[in-house]
Scaffold this active site. Sequence first.
Site, PDB file in Angstrom:
ATOM      1  N   ILE A 129       7.100  -7.085  -0.968  1.00 40.36           N
ATOM      2  CA  ILE A 129       7.743  -8.178  -1.699  1.00 40.36           C
ATOM      3  C   ILE A 129       9.135  -8.461  -1.135  1.00 40.36           C
ATOM      4  CG2 ILE A 129       6.444  -7.914  -3.857  1.00 40.36           C
ATOM      5  CD1 ILE A 129       8.947  -6.407  -4.974  1.00 40.36           C
ATOM      6  N   LEU A 178       0.819  -1.219   0.000  1.00 37.16           N
ATOM      7  CA  LEU A 178       0.000   0.000   0.000  1.00 37.16           C
ATOM      8  C   LEU A 178       0.852   1.269   0.000  1.00 37.16           C
ATOM      9  CD1 LEU A 178      -2.899  -1.116   2.394  1.00 37.16           C
ATOM     10  CD2 LEU A 178      -2.834  -1.175  -0.107  1.00 37.16           C
ATOM     11  N   ASP A 220      14.623  11.981 -18.157  1.00 36.70           N
ATOM     12  CA  ASP A 220      13.428  11.957 -19.008  1.00 36.70           C
ATOM     13  C   ASP A 220      13.781  11.512 -20.429  1.00 36.70           C
ATOM     14  OD1 ASP A 220      10.681  12.371 -18.812  1.00 36.70           O
ATOM     15  OD2 ASP A 220      10.786  14.293 -19.857  1.00 36.70           O
ATOM     16  N   ASN A 273       3.167   4.119 -21.964  1.00 35.55           N
ATOM     17  CA  ASN A 273       2.568   4.918 -20.875  1.00 35.55           C
ATOM     18  C   ASN A 273       1.100   4.554 -20.681  1.00 35.55           C
ATOM     19  OD1 ASN A 273       5.073   6.318 -21.587  1.00 35.55           O
ATOM     20  ND2 ASN A 273       4.359   7.804 -20.080  1.00 35.55           N
ATOM     21  N   TYR A 302      15.424   3.775 -12.466  1.00 33.26           N
ATOM     22  CA  TYR A 302      14.192   2.995 -12.659  1.00 33.26           C
ATOM     23  C   TYR A 302      14.344   2.072 -13.868  1.00 33.26           C
ATOM     24  CZ  TYR A 302       9.360   2.117 -14.243  1.00 33.26           C
ATOM     25  OH  TYR A 302       8.192   1.537 -14.696  1.00 33.26           O
ATOM     26  N   LEU A 346       3.574  -7.098 -10.546  1.00 32.78           N
ATOM     27  CA  LEU A 346       3.455  -5.676 -10.888  1.00 32.78           C
ATOM     28  C   LEU A 346       3.993  -4.762  -9.783  1.00 32.78           C
ATOM     29  CD1 LEU A 346       1.319  -7.122 -12.810  1.00 32.78           C
ATOM     30  CD2 LEU A 346       0.103  -4.959 -12.802  1.00 32.78           C
TER      31      LEU A 346
HETATM   32  P1  NAD Z   1       1.031   1.853  -8.925  1.00 34.04           P
HETATM   33  O1  NAD Z   1       1.942   2.685  -8.089  1.00 34.04           O
HETATM   34  O2  NAD Z   1      -0.414   2.171  -8.882  1.00 34.04           O
HETATM   35  O3  NAD Z   1       1.208   0.305  -8.626  1.00 34.04           O
HETATM   36  C1  NAD Z   1       2.329  -0.244  -7.980  1.00 34.04           C
HETATM   37  C2  NAD Z   1       1.811  -1.078  -6.813  1.00 34.04           C
HETATM   38  O4  NAD Z   1       2.916  -1.753  -6.205  1.00 34.04           O
HETATM   39  C3  NAD Z   1       1.150  -0.215  -5.731  1.00 34.04           C
HETATM   40  O5  NAD Z   1      -0.085  -0.805  -5.346  1.00 34.04           O
HETATM   41  C4  NAD Z   1       2.152  -0.254  -4.575  1.00 34.04           C
HETATM   42  O6  NAD Z   1       1.541  -0.091  -3.315  1.00 34.04           O
HETATM   43  C5  NAD Z   1       2.792  -1.609  -4.784  1.00 34.04           C
HETATM   44  N1  NAD Z   1       4.144  -1.727  -4.237  1.00 34.04           N
HETATM   45  C6  NAD Z   1       5.190  -0.869  -4.382  1.00 34.04           C
HETATM   46  N2  NAD Z   1       6.265  -1.333  -3.728  1.00 34.04           N
HETATM   47  C7  NAD Z   1       5.902  -2.511  -3.169  1.00 34.04           C
HETATM   48  C8  NAD Z   1       6.567  -3.473  -2.361  1.00 34.04           C
HETATM   49  N3  NAD Z   1       7.844  -3.306  -1.992  1.00 34.04           N
HETATM   50  N4  NAD Z   1       5.898  -4.565  -1.965  1.00 34.04           N
HETATM   51  C9  NAD Z   1       4.588  -4.750  -2.304  1.00 34.04           C
HETATM   52  N5  NAD Z   1       3.895  -3.869  -3.069  1.00 34.04           N
HETATM   53  C10 NAD Z   1       4.552  -2.768  -3.485  1.00 34.04           C
HETATM   54  O7  NAD Z   1       1.590   1.968 -10.412  1.00 34.04           O
HETATM   55  P2  NAD Z   1       1.108   1.287 -11.773  1.00 34.04           P
HETATM   56  O8  NAD Z   1       1.169   2.356 -12.788  1.00 34.04           O
HETATM   57  O9  NAD Z   1      -0.140   0.530 -11.552  1.00 34.04           O
HETATM   58  O10 NAD Z   1       2.324   0.289 -12.073  1.00 34.04           O
HETATM   59  C11 NAD Z   1       2.170  -1.122 -12.029  1.00 34.04           C
HETATM   60  C12 NAD Z   1       3.378  -1.756 -12.717  1.00 34.04           C
HETATM   61  O11 NAD Z   1       3.413  -1.374 -14.092  1.00 34.04           O
HETATM   62  C13 NAD Z   1       4.731  -1.355 -12.147  1.00 34.04           C
HETATM   63  O12 NAD Z   1       5.582  -2.486 -12.168  1.00 34.04           O
HETATM   64  C14 NAD Z   1       5.237  -0.317 -13.115  1.00 34.04           C
HETATM   65  O13 NAD Z   1       6.644  -0.219 -13.120  1.00 34.04           O
HETATM   66  C15 NAD Z   1       4.712  -0.877 -14.409  1.00 34.04           C
HETATM   67  N6  NAD Z   1       4.596   0.116 -15.461  1.00 34.04           N
HETATM   68  C16 NAD Z   1       3.681   1.127 -15.348  1.00 34.04           C
HETATM   69  C17 NAD Z   1       3.566   2.043 -16.395  1.00 34.04           C
HETATM   70  C18 NAD Z   1       2.592   3.184 -16.361  1.00 34.04           C
HETATM   71  O14 NAD Z   1       2.576   3.973 -17.312  1.00 34.04           O
HETATM   72  N7  NAD Z   1       1.758   3.313 -15.340  1.00 34.04           N
HETATM   73  C19 NAD Z   1       4.375   1.907 -17.532  1.00 34.04           C
HETATM   74  C20 NAD Z   1       5.328   0.895 -17.573  1.00 34.04           C
HETATM   75  C21 NAD Z   1       5.407  -0.012 -16.537  1.00 34.04           C
HETATM   76  C1  UD1 Z   2       5.842   6.414 -17.256  1.00 36.07           C
HETATM   77  C2  UD1 Z   2       5.560   5.596 -16.005  1.00 36.07           C
HETATM   78  C3  UD1 Z   2       6.662   4.590 -15.801  1.00 36.07           C
HETATM   79  C4  UD1 Z   2       6.774   3.768 -17.053  1.00 36.07           C
HETATM   80  C5  UD1 Z   2       7.018   4.648 -18.262  1.00 36.07           C
HETATM   81  C6  UD1 Z   2       7.005   3.882 -19.557  1.00 36.07           C
HETATM   82  C7  UD1 Z   2       4.305   6.735 -14.275  1.00 36.07           C
HETATM   83  C8  UD1 Z   2       4.325   7.661 -13.107  1.00 36.07           C
HETATM   84  N1  UD1 Z   2       5.478   6.502 -14.843  1.00 36.07           N
HETATM   85  O1  UD1 Z   2       7.042   7.177 -17.112  1.00 36.07           O
HETATM   86  O2  UD1 Z   2       6.345   3.754 -14.698  1.00 36.07           O
HETATM   87  O3  UD1 Z   2       7.763   2.803 -16.952  1.00 36.07           O
HETATM   88  O4  UD1 Z   2       5.939   5.581 -18.366  1.00 36.07           O
HETATM   89  O5  UD1 Z   2       7.165   4.825 -20.583  1.00 36.07           O
HETATM   90  O6  UD1 Z   2       3.257   6.244 -14.653  1.00 36.07           O
HETATM   91  N2  UD1 Z   2       5.413  15.597 -17.253  1.00 36.07           N
HETATM   92  C9  UD1 Z   2       5.129  16.961 -17.322  1.00 36.07           C
HETATM   93  N3  UD1 Z   2       4.366  17.495 -16.332  1.00 36.07           N
HETATM   94  C10 UD1 Z   2       3.866  16.758 -15.287  1.00 36.07           C
HETATM   95  C11 UD1 Z   2       4.172  15.372 -15.243  1.00 36.07           C
HETATM   96  C12 UD1 Z   2       4.937  14.836 -16.231  1.00 36.07           C
HETATM   97  O7  UD1 Z   2       5.580  17.664 -18.232  1.00 36.07           O
HETATM   98  O8  UD1 Z   2       3.183  17.326 -14.420  1.00 36.07           O
HETATM   99  C13 UD1 Z   2       6.210  15.027 -18.356  1.00 36.07           C
HETATM  100  C14 UD1 Z   2       7.415  14.210 -17.914  1.00 36.07           C
HETATM  101  O9  UD1 Z   2       8.546  15.023 -17.721  1.00 36.07           O
HETATM  102  C15 UD1 Z   2       7.559  13.283 -19.126  1.00 36.07           C
HETATM  103  C16 UD1 Z   2       6.111  13.038 -19.565  1.00 36.07           C
HETATM  104  O10 UD1 Z   2       5.345  14.090 -19.009  1.00 36.07           O
HETATM  105  O11 UD1 Z   2       8.241  13.915 -20.175  1.00 36.07           O
HETATM  106  C17 UD1 Z   2       5.551  11.717 -19.046  1.00 36.07           C
HETATM  107  O12 UD1 Z   2       5.825  11.649 -17.657  1.00 36.07           O
HETATM  108  P1  UD1 Z   2       5.207  10.497 -16.729  1.00 36.07           P
HETATM  109  O13 UD1 Z   2       3.734  10.429 -16.888  1.00 36.07           O
HETATM  110  O14 UD1 Z   2       5.792  10.674 -15.381  1.00 36.07           O
HETATM  111  O15 UD1 Z   2       5.716   9.178 -17.471  1.00 36.07           O
HETATM  112  P2  UD1 Z   2       7.155   8.587 -17.847  1.00 36.07           P
HETATM  113  O16 UD1 Z   2       8.261   9.325 -17.208  1.00 36.07           O
HETATM  114  O17 UD1 Z   2       7.146   8.444 -19.336  1.00 36.07           O
END
Ligand code: NAD
Ligand code: UD1
Length: 319
Positions: free
Chosen positions: A71, A49, A283, A186, A157, A90
Amino acid sequence: MIVSASSVEEQFRAMFERVCVTGGAGFIGSHLVDGLRRAGATVVVLDDLSTGRRENLAHHADGVDFVEGSIGDATAREDAVAGCDLVMHLASRVSVAESMSEPELYRRVVGTGTREMLESAVAAGARRLVLAGSCSVYGDAPPPISEATTPAPASPYAEAKLVAESHCRAFAEAGRIATICPRFFNVYGPRQRADSPYSGVIAIFAALAARGETPVIFGDGRQTRDFIHVEDVVRGLMLAAMATDTHGGEAVNFGTGRGTDLLELARVLRAGPPRFEAARDGDIRHSVADPGRAARLLGFETEIDLATGLSSIGHRPTS
Ligand code: NAD
Ligand code: UD1
Protein backbone atom coordinates in the site's frame (compact mmCIF):
# COMPACT_ATOMS: atom_id res chain seq x y z
CA MET A 1 -33.56 -5.16 12.52
CA ILE A 2 -30.79 -7.78 12.38
CA VAL A 3 -29.83 -8.81 8.85
CA SER A 4 -28.89 -12.40 7.83
CA ALA A 5 -25.82 -13.24 5.72
CA SER A 6 -27.76 -14.20 2.58
CA SER A 7 -29.88 -11.06 2.63
CA VAL A 8 -26.73 -8.95 3.21
CA GLU A 9 -25.17 -10.49 0.11
CA GLU A 10 -28.31 -9.81 -1.92
CA GLN A 11 -28.43 -6.14 -0.88
CA PHE A 12 -24.70 -5.78 -1.46
CA ARG A 13 -25.04 -7.03 -5.03
CA ALA A 14 -27.39 -4.16 -5.80
CA MET A 15 -24.92 -1.54 -4.49
CA PHE A 16 -21.38 -2.50 -5.49
CA GLU A 17 -19.79 -4.13 -8.54
CA ARG A 18 -16.04 -3.92 -8.15
CA VAL A 19 -14.38 -3.88 -4.72
CA CYS A 20 -10.73 -3.43 -3.74
CA VAL A 21 -9.70 -5.40 -0.64
CA THR A 22 -6.31 -4.39 0.75
CA GLY A 23 -4.84 -7.17 2.88
CA GLY A 24 -7.16 -9.57 1.02
CA ALA A 25 -4.67 -12.47 1.15
CA GLY A 26 -4.68 -12.32 4.95
CA PHE A 27 -6.84 -14.05 7.52
CA ILE A 28 -9.84 -11.69 7.72
CA GLY A 29 -9.31 -10.25 4.23
CA SER A 30 -9.53 -13.63 2.50
CA HIS A 31 -12.82 -14.44 4.26
CA LEU A 32 -14.10 -11.04 3.20
CA VAL A 33 -13.15 -11.84 -0.40
CA ASP A 34 -15.21 -15.06 -0.09
CA GLY A 35 -18.21 -13.05 1.14
CA LEU A 36 -17.87 -10.46 -1.63
CA ARG A 37 -17.67 -13.18 -4.28
CA ARG A 38 -20.78 -14.86 -2.85
CA ALA A 39 -22.43 -11.44 -3.26
CA GLY A 40 -21.36 -11.42 -6.91
CA ALA A 41 -18.81 -8.57 -6.70
CA THR A 42 -15.60 -8.56 -8.72
CA VAL A 43 -12.71 -8.24 -6.28
CA VAL A 44 -9.22 -6.79 -6.61
CA VAL A 45 -6.83 -7.76 -3.82
CA LEU A 46 -3.82 -5.58 -2.98
CA ASP A 47 -1.43 -7.43 -0.68
CA ASP A 48 2.35 -7.58 -0.21
CA LEU A 49 2.13 -11.12 1.26
CA SER A 50 4.10 -10.03 4.33
CA THR A 51 1.75 -12.08 6.53
CA GLY A 52 -0.92 -13.02 3.96
CA ARG A 53 -0.78 -16.08 1.72
CA ARG A 54 -1.71 -16.69 -1.91
CA GLU A 55 -3.21 -20.07 -0.86
CA ASN A 56 -5.92 -18.22 1.08
CA LEU A 57 -7.38 -17.17 -2.29
CA ALA A 58 -6.49 -20.27 -4.32
CA HIS A 59 -10.10 -21.54 -4.30
CA HIS A 60 -11.23 -18.58 -6.42
CA ALA A 61 -10.97 -19.68 -10.04
CA ASP A 62 -12.17 -16.31 -11.30
CA GLY A 63 -13.57 -12.97 -10.18
CA VAL A 64 -10.53 -12.13 -8.05
CA ASP A 65 -7.62 -10.10 -9.46
CA PHE A 66 -4.43 -10.04 -7.42
CA VAL A 67 -2.03 -7.09 -7.27
CA GLU A 68 1.07 -8.11 -5.35
CA GLY A 69 2.52 -4.99 -3.82
CA SER A 70 2.55 -2.66 -0.87
CA ILE A 71 0.00 0.00 0.00
CA GLY A 72 3.08 2.23 0.20
CA ASP A 73 3.61 1.85 -3.56
CA ALA A 74 1.59 4.42 -5.57
CA THR A 75 1.53 2.34 -8.76
CA ALA A 76 0.30 -0.76 -6.94
CA ARG A 77 -2.42 1.30 -5.25
CA GLU A 78 -3.54 2.84 -8.54
CA ASP A 79 -3.66 -0.56 -10.25
CA ALA A 80 -5.70 -2.01 -7.41
CA VAL A 81 -8.34 0.71 -7.01
CA ALA A 82 -8.91 1.46 -10.72
CA GLY A 83 -12.64 1.11 -11.47
CA CYS A 84 -13.58 0.20 -7.88
CA ASP A 85 -16.57 1.85 -6.22
CA LEU A 86 -15.63 0.53 -2.76
CA VAL A 87 -12.34 0.02 -0.91
CA MET A 88 -12.17 -2.33 2.09
CA HIS A 89 -8.89 -1.34 3.73
CA LEU A 90 -7.56 -4.21 5.85
CA ALA A 91 -3.84 -4.16 4.98
CA SER A 92 -1.90 -3.56 8.18
CA ARG A 93 0.69 -4.89 10.55
CA VAL A 94 -1.44 -6.50 13.25
CA SER A 95 0.51 -7.19 16.42
CA VAL A 96 0.45 -5.05 19.56
CA ALA A 97 3.59 -6.80 20.80
CA GLU A 98 5.52 -6.34 17.52
CA SER A 99 4.60 -2.65 17.44
CA MET A 100 6.42 -2.08 20.74
CA SER A 101 9.74 -3.00 19.07
CA GLU A 102 8.95 -1.61 15.58
CA PRO A 103 6.92 1.58 16.16
CA GLU A 104 8.09 3.31 12.96
CA LEU A 105 6.93 0.40 10.80
CA TYR A 106 3.48 0.66 12.37
CA ARG A 107 3.30 4.45 11.94
CA ARG A 108 4.21 4.08 8.28
CA VAL A 109 2.05 1.10 7.27
CA VAL A 110 -0.99 1.74 9.46
CA GLY A 111 -1.10 5.55 9.72
CA THR A 112 0.52 6.91 6.55
CA GLY A 113 -0.58 3.86 4.56
CA THR A 114 -4.23 4.60 5.31
CA ARG A 115 -3.90 8.25 4.23
CA GLU A 116 -2.28 7.16 0.97
CA MET A 117 -4.99 4.55 0.39
CA LEU A 118 -7.64 7.24 0.89
CA GLU A 119 -5.89 9.52 -1.64
CA SER A 120 -5.79 6.74 -4.23
CA ALA A 121 -9.41 5.78 -3.58
CA VAL A 122 -10.52 9.40 -4.12
CA ALA A 123 -8.40 9.73 -7.28
CA ALA A 124 -10.01 6.56 -8.68
CA GLY A 125 -13.51 7.88 -7.96
CA ALA A 126 -14.40 5.28 -5.30
CA ARG A 127 -17.51 6.18 -3.31
CA ARG A 128 -16.63 4.55 0.01
CA LEU A 129 -13.76 3.25 2.12
CA VAL A 130 -14.21 0.94 5.11
CA LEU A 131 -11.24 0.81 7.52
CA ALA A 132 -10.36 -2.22 9.64
CA GLY A 133 -10.01 -0.43 12.96
CA SER A 134 -9.15 -1.94 16.32
CA CYS A 135 -10.54 -1.91 19.84
CA SER A 136 -6.94 -1.52 21.00
CA VAL A 137 -7.50 2.26 20.62
CA TYR A 138 -9.49 2.19 23.89
CA GLY A 139 -6.49 1.08 25.95
CA ASP A 140 -7.40 -0.03 29.45
CA ALA A 141 -10.97 1.26 29.57
CA PRO A 142 -13.42 -0.49 31.90
CA PRO A 143 -15.65 -2.92 29.98
CA PRO A 144 -18.13 -3.08 28.42
CA ILE A 145 -16.52 -0.49 26.15
CA SER A 146 -18.75 1.76 24.05
CA GLU A 147 -17.66 4.12 21.29
CA ALA A 148 -18.28 7.03 23.67
CA THR A 149 -15.18 5.93 25.63
CA THR A 150 -12.28 8.31 25.14
CA PRO A 151 -9.46 6.50 23.30
CA ALA A 152 -6.27 5.90 25.29
CA PRO A 153 -3.93 3.90 23.05
CA ALA A 154 -1.27 1.95 24.95
CA SER A 155 0.89 0.80 22.01
CA PRO A 156 2.25 2.19 18.71
CA TYR A 157 -0.17 -0.17 16.93
CA ALA A 158 -3.17 1.35 18.73
CA GLU A 159 -1.86 4.91 18.21
CA ALA A 160 -1.45 4.26 14.48
CA LYS A 161 -4.98 2.80 14.20
CA LEU A 162 -6.29 5.98 15.83
CA VAL A 163 -4.36 8.09 13.32
CA ALA A 164 -5.80 5.94 10.50
CA GLU A 165 -9.31 6.64 11.79
CA SER A 166 -8.61 10.38 11.97
CA HIS A 167 -7.58 10.33 8.28
CA CYS A 168 -10.85 8.56 7.44
CA ARG A 169 -12.86 11.18 9.32
CA ALA A 170 -10.96 14.09 7.74
CA PHE A 171 -11.54 12.78 4.20
CA ALA A 172 -15.25 12.25 4.92
CA GLU A 173 -15.66 15.68 6.53
CA ALA A 174 -13.99 17.29 3.51
CA GLY A 175 -16.59 15.55 1.33
CA ARG A 176 -13.92 13.60 -0.55
CA ILE A 177 -15.09 10.06 0.19
CA ALA A 178 -17.55 8.41 2.59
CA THR A 179 -15.81 6.37 5.29
CA ILE A 180 -16.60 4.20 8.30
CA CYS A 181 -14.29 2.61 10.89
CA PRO A 182 -15.41 -0.68 12.44
CA ARG A 183 -13.26 -1.41 15.51
CA PHE A 184 -12.77 -5.18 15.64
CA PHE A 185 -12.32 -6.85 18.99
CA ASN A 186 -10.32 -10.15 18.88
CA VAL A 187 -11.09 -11.99 15.65
CA TYR A 188 -10.53 -15.75 15.24
CA GLY A 189 -11.41 -18.50 12.78
CA PRO A 190 -10.01 -20.69 9.98
CA ARG A 191 -6.83 -19.50 8.18
CA GLN A 192 -5.57 -17.49 11.15
CA ARG A 193 -1.82 -18.10 11.29
CA ALA A 194 -0.32 -19.76 14.34
CA ASP A 195 3.32 -19.79 13.27
CA SER A 196 4.58 -16.58 14.84
CA PRO A 197 4.80 -15.33 18.44
CA TYR A 198 2.79 -12.37 17.09
CA SER A 199 -0.12 -14.55 15.94
CA GLY A 200 -3.55 -14.37 17.60
CA VAL A 201 -3.83 -16.26 20.88
CA ILE A 202 -6.62 -18.66 19.82
CA ALA A 203 -4.65 -19.81 16.78
CA ILE A 204 -1.50 -20.29 18.91
CA PHE A 205 -3.24 -22.17 21.74
CA ALA A 206 -5.23 -24.38 19.34
CA ALA A 207 -2.06 -25.34 17.43
CA LEU A 208 -0.19 -26.13 20.66
CA ALA A 209 -3.12 -28.18 21.97
CA ALA A 210 -3.17 -30.22 18.75
CA ARG A 211 0.53 -31.05 19.28
CA GLY A 212 0.10 -31.69 23.02
CA GLU A 213 2.45 -28.80 23.82
CA THR A 214 2.30 -26.31 26.69
CA PRO A 215 0.98 -22.80 26.05
CA VAL A 216 2.67 -19.71 27.44
CA ILE A 217 0.44 -17.16 29.14
CA PHE A 218 1.85 -13.65 29.34
CA GLY A 219 0.71 -12.26 32.70
CA ASP A 220 -1.59 -14.03 35.15
CA GLY A 221 -4.07 -15.27 32.54
CA ARG A 222 -6.92 -13.27 34.01
CA GLN A 223 -6.86 -10.72 31.19
CA THR A 224 -10.04 -10.89 29.13
CA ARG A 225 -10.75 -10.64 25.42
CA ASP A 226 -13.97 -10.44 23.41
CA PHE A 227 -13.48 -13.11 20.74
CA ILE A 228 -15.51 -12.57 17.56
CA HIS A 229 -15.68 -15.11 14.74
CA VAL A 230 -14.40 -14.04 11.33
CA GLU A 231 -17.70 -14.91 9.56
CA ASP A 232 -19.51 -12.46 11.82
CA VAL A 233 -16.89 -9.82 11.02
CA VAL A 234 -17.36 -10.36 7.28
CA ARG A 235 -21.12 -9.82 7.55
CA GLY A 236 -20.52 -6.72 9.67
CA LEU A 237 -18.06 -5.30 7.15
CA MET A 238 -20.53 -5.72 4.31
CA LEU A 239 -23.24 -4.02 6.37
CA ALA A 240 -20.82 -1.20 7.19
CA ALA A 241 -20.10 -0.70 3.49
CA MET A 242 -23.81 -0.54 2.70
CA ALA A 243 -24.94 1.74 5.54
CA THR A 244 -26.34 4.91 4.00
CA ASP A 245 -26.43 7.47 6.81
CA THR A 246 -23.20 6.69 8.67
CA HIS A 247 -20.25 7.54 6.48
CA GLY A 248 -18.49 10.37 8.31
CA GLY A 249 -15.68 8.13 9.57
CA GLU A 250 -17.73 6.83 12.52
CA ALA A 251 -16.22 4.25 14.85
CA VAL A 252 -18.40 1.16 15.36
CA ASN A 253 -17.49 -1.70 17.70
CA PHE A 254 -17.47 -5.21 16.25
CA GLY A 255 -17.59 -7.52 19.26
CA THR A 256 -19.89 -10.00 20.99
CA GLY A 257 -20.24 -8.27 24.36
CA ARG A 258 -18.84 -11.36 26.12
CA GLY A 259 -15.37 -11.61 27.64
CA THR A 260 -13.27 -14.76 28.10
CA ASP A 261 -10.11 -14.86 30.19
CA LEU A 262 -7.01 -16.69 29.01
CA LEU A 263 -7.10 -19.32 31.75
CA GLU A 264 -10.59 -20.25 30.59
CA LEU A 265 -9.52 -20.18 26.93
CA ALA A 266 -6.57 -22.53 27.61
CA ARG A 267 -8.92 -24.86 29.53
CA VAL A 268 -11.60 -24.89 26.80
CA LEU A 269 -8.98 -25.57 24.12
CA ARG A 270 -7.44 -28.30 26.35
CA ALA A 271 -4.10 -26.65 25.77
CA GLY A 272 -2.48 -28.30 28.81
CA PRO A 273 -1.31 -26.59 32.01
CA PRO A 274 0.11 -23.23 30.93
CA ARG A 275 3.55 -21.80 31.65
CA PHE A 276 3.44 -18.19 32.87
CA GLU A 277 5.73 -15.39 31.71
CA ALA A 278 5.76 -11.64 32.36
CA ALA A 279 2.91 -9.64 30.79
CA ARG A 280 3.77 -8.08 27.44
CA ASP A 281 4.41 -4.33 27.21
CA GLY A 282 1.45 -2.52 25.73
CA ASP A 283 -0.91 -5.37 26.60
CA ILE A 284 -4.49 -4.49 27.52
CA ARG A 285 -5.97 -6.00 30.67
CA HIS A 286 -9.68 -6.24 29.87
CA SER A 287 -11.37 -5.83 26.53
CA VAL A 288 -15.09 -6.48 26.08
CA ALA A 289 -17.29 -4.62 23.61
CA ASP A 290 -20.54 -2.83 24.09
CA PRO A 291 -21.93 -3.90 20.70
CA GLY A 292 -25.06 -1.72 20.90
CA ARG A 293 -24.07 0.89 18.35
CA ALA A 294 -23.36 -1.70 15.63
CA ALA A 295 -26.85 -3.14 16.16
CA ARG A 296 -28.52 0.29 16.09
CA LEU A 297 -26.60 1.79 13.17
CA LEU A 298 -25.89 -1.23 11.00
CA GLY A 299 -28.33 -3.92 12.11
CA PHE A 300 -25.25 -5.99 12.99
CA GLU A 301 -25.25 -8.54 15.80
CA THR A 302 -22.91 -11.50 16.11
CA GLU A 303 -24.40 -14.97 15.64
CA ILE A 304 -21.51 -17.35 16.39
CA ASP A 305 -20.71 -18.10 20.03
CA LEU A 306 -17.21 -19.14 21.10
CA ALA A 307 -17.97 -22.88 21.39
CA THR A 308 -19.48 -22.97 17.89
CA GLY A 309 -16.72 -20.77 16.50
CA LEU A 310 -13.95 -22.95 17.91
CA SER A 311 -15.41 -25.97 16.13
CA SER A 312 -14.77 -24.09 12.85
CA ILE A 313 -11.03 -24.37 13.57
CA GLY A 314 -11.27 -28.08 14.27
CA HIS A 315 -11.71 -27.91 18.03
CA ARG A 316 -14.02 -30.58 19.46
CA PRO A 317 -15.48 -29.89 22.90
CA THR A 318 -15.45 -32.61 25.56
CA SER A 319 -18.98 -33.94 26.02
P1 NAD B 1 -3.34 -10.62 8.60
O1 NAD B 1 -1.92 -10.40 8.97
O2 NAD B 1 -3.75 -11.98 8.22
O3 NAD B 1 -3.81 -9.62 7.46
C1 NAD B 1 -3.12 -8.44 7.13
C2 NAD B 1 -2.86 -8.48 5.62
O4 NAD B 1 -2.27 -7.24 5.22
C3 NAD B 1 -1.88 -9.60 5.24
O5 NAD B 1 -2.39 -10.31 4.12
C4 NAD B 1 -0.60 -8.85 4.87
O6 NAD B 1 0.19 -9.54 3.93
C5 NAD B 1 -1.16 -7.54 4.36
N1 NAD B 1 -0.24 -6.40 4.46
C6 NAD B 1 0.51 -6.02 5.53
N2 NAD B 1 1.22 -4.93 5.23
C7 NAD B 1 0.91 -4.60 3.95
C8 NAD B 1 1.33 -3.58 3.06
N3 NAD B 1 2.23 -2.65 3.44
N4 NAD B 1 0.82 -3.54 1.83
C9 NAD B 1 -0.08 -4.48 1.41
N5 NAD B 1 -0.51 -5.49 2.21
C10 NAD B 1 -0.01 -5.54 3.46
O7 NAD B 1 -4.19 -10.10 9.85
P2 NAD B 1 -5.77 -10.01 10.08
O8 NAD B 1 -5.99 -10.48 11.46
O9 NAD B 1 -6.49 -10.62 8.95
O10 NAD B 1 -5.99 -8.42 10.10
C11 NAD B 1 -6.71 -7.75 9.08
C12 NAD B 1 -7.05 -6.35 9.57
O11 NAD B 1 -7.90 -6.43 10.72
C13 NAD B 1 -5.86 -5.51 10.01
O12 NAD B 1 -6.08 -4.17 9.61
C14 NAD B 1 -5.87 -5.61 11.51
O13 NAD B 1 -5.25 -4.51 12.13
C15 NAD B 1 -7.36 -5.62 11.76
N6 NAD B 1 -7.72 -6.19 13.05
C16 NAD B 1 -7.51 -7.52 13.28
C17 NAD B 1 -7.91 -8.05 14.51
C18 NAD B 1 -7.72 -9.50 14.86
O14 NAD B 1 -8.06 -9.89 15.98
N7 NAD B 1 -7.22 -10.34 13.96
C19 NAD B 1 -8.51 -7.22 15.47
C20 NAD B 1 -8.64 -5.86 15.20
C21 NAD B 1 -8.27 -5.37 13.97
C1 UD1 C 1 -5.46 -8.59 18.84
C2 UD1 C 1 -5.02 -8.46 17.39
C3 UD1 C 1 -4.91 -7.00 17.03
C4 UD1 C 1 -6.23 -6.35 17.33
C5 UD1 C 1 -6.61 -6.55 18.78
C6 UD1 C 1 -7.99 -6.02 19.10
C7 UD1 C 1 -3.66 -10.27 16.54
C8 UD1 C 1 -2.30 -10.87 16.41
N1 UD1 C 1 -3.72 -9.13 17.21
O1 UD1 C 1 -4.47 -8.05 19.72
O2 UD1 C 1 -4.61 -6.88 15.65
O3 UD1 C 1 -6.21 -5.00 17.02
O4 UD1 C 1 -6.68 -7.95 19.04
O5 UD1 C 1 -8.24 -6.34 20.44
O6 UD1 C 1 -4.63 -10.82 16.04
N2 UD1 C 1 -1.09 -14.14 24.73
C9 UD1 C 1 -0.59 -15.14 25.56
N3 UD1 C 1 0.11 -16.15 24.98
C10 UD1 C 1 0.34 -16.22 23.62
C11 UD1 C 1 -0.18 -15.19 22.80
C12 UD1 C 1 -0.89 -14.18 23.38
O7 UD1 C 1 -0.75 -15.10 26.78
O8 UD1 C 1 1.00 -17.18 23.18
C13 UD1 C 1 -1.89 -13.08 25.37
C14 UD1 C 1 -1.45 -11.66 25.02
O9 UD1 C 1 -0.44 -11.21 25.88
C15 UD1 C 1 -2.78 -10.92 25.24
C16 UD1 C 1 -3.84 -11.94 24.79
O10 UD1 C 1 -3.21 -13.21 24.83
O11 UD1 C 1 -2.98 -10.64 26.60
C17 UD1 C 1 -4.32 -11.69 23.37
O12 UD1 C 1 -3.18 -11.54 22.54
P1 UD1 C 1 -3.30 -11.47 20.95
O13 UD1 C 1 -4.07 -12.62 20.42
O14 UD1 C 1 -1.94 -11.19 20.43
O15 UD1 C 1 -4.31 -10.24 20.75
P2 UD1 C 1 -4.29 -8.70 21.17
O16 UD1 C 1 -2.98 -8.26 21.68
O17 UD1 C 1 -5.50 -8.51 22.02
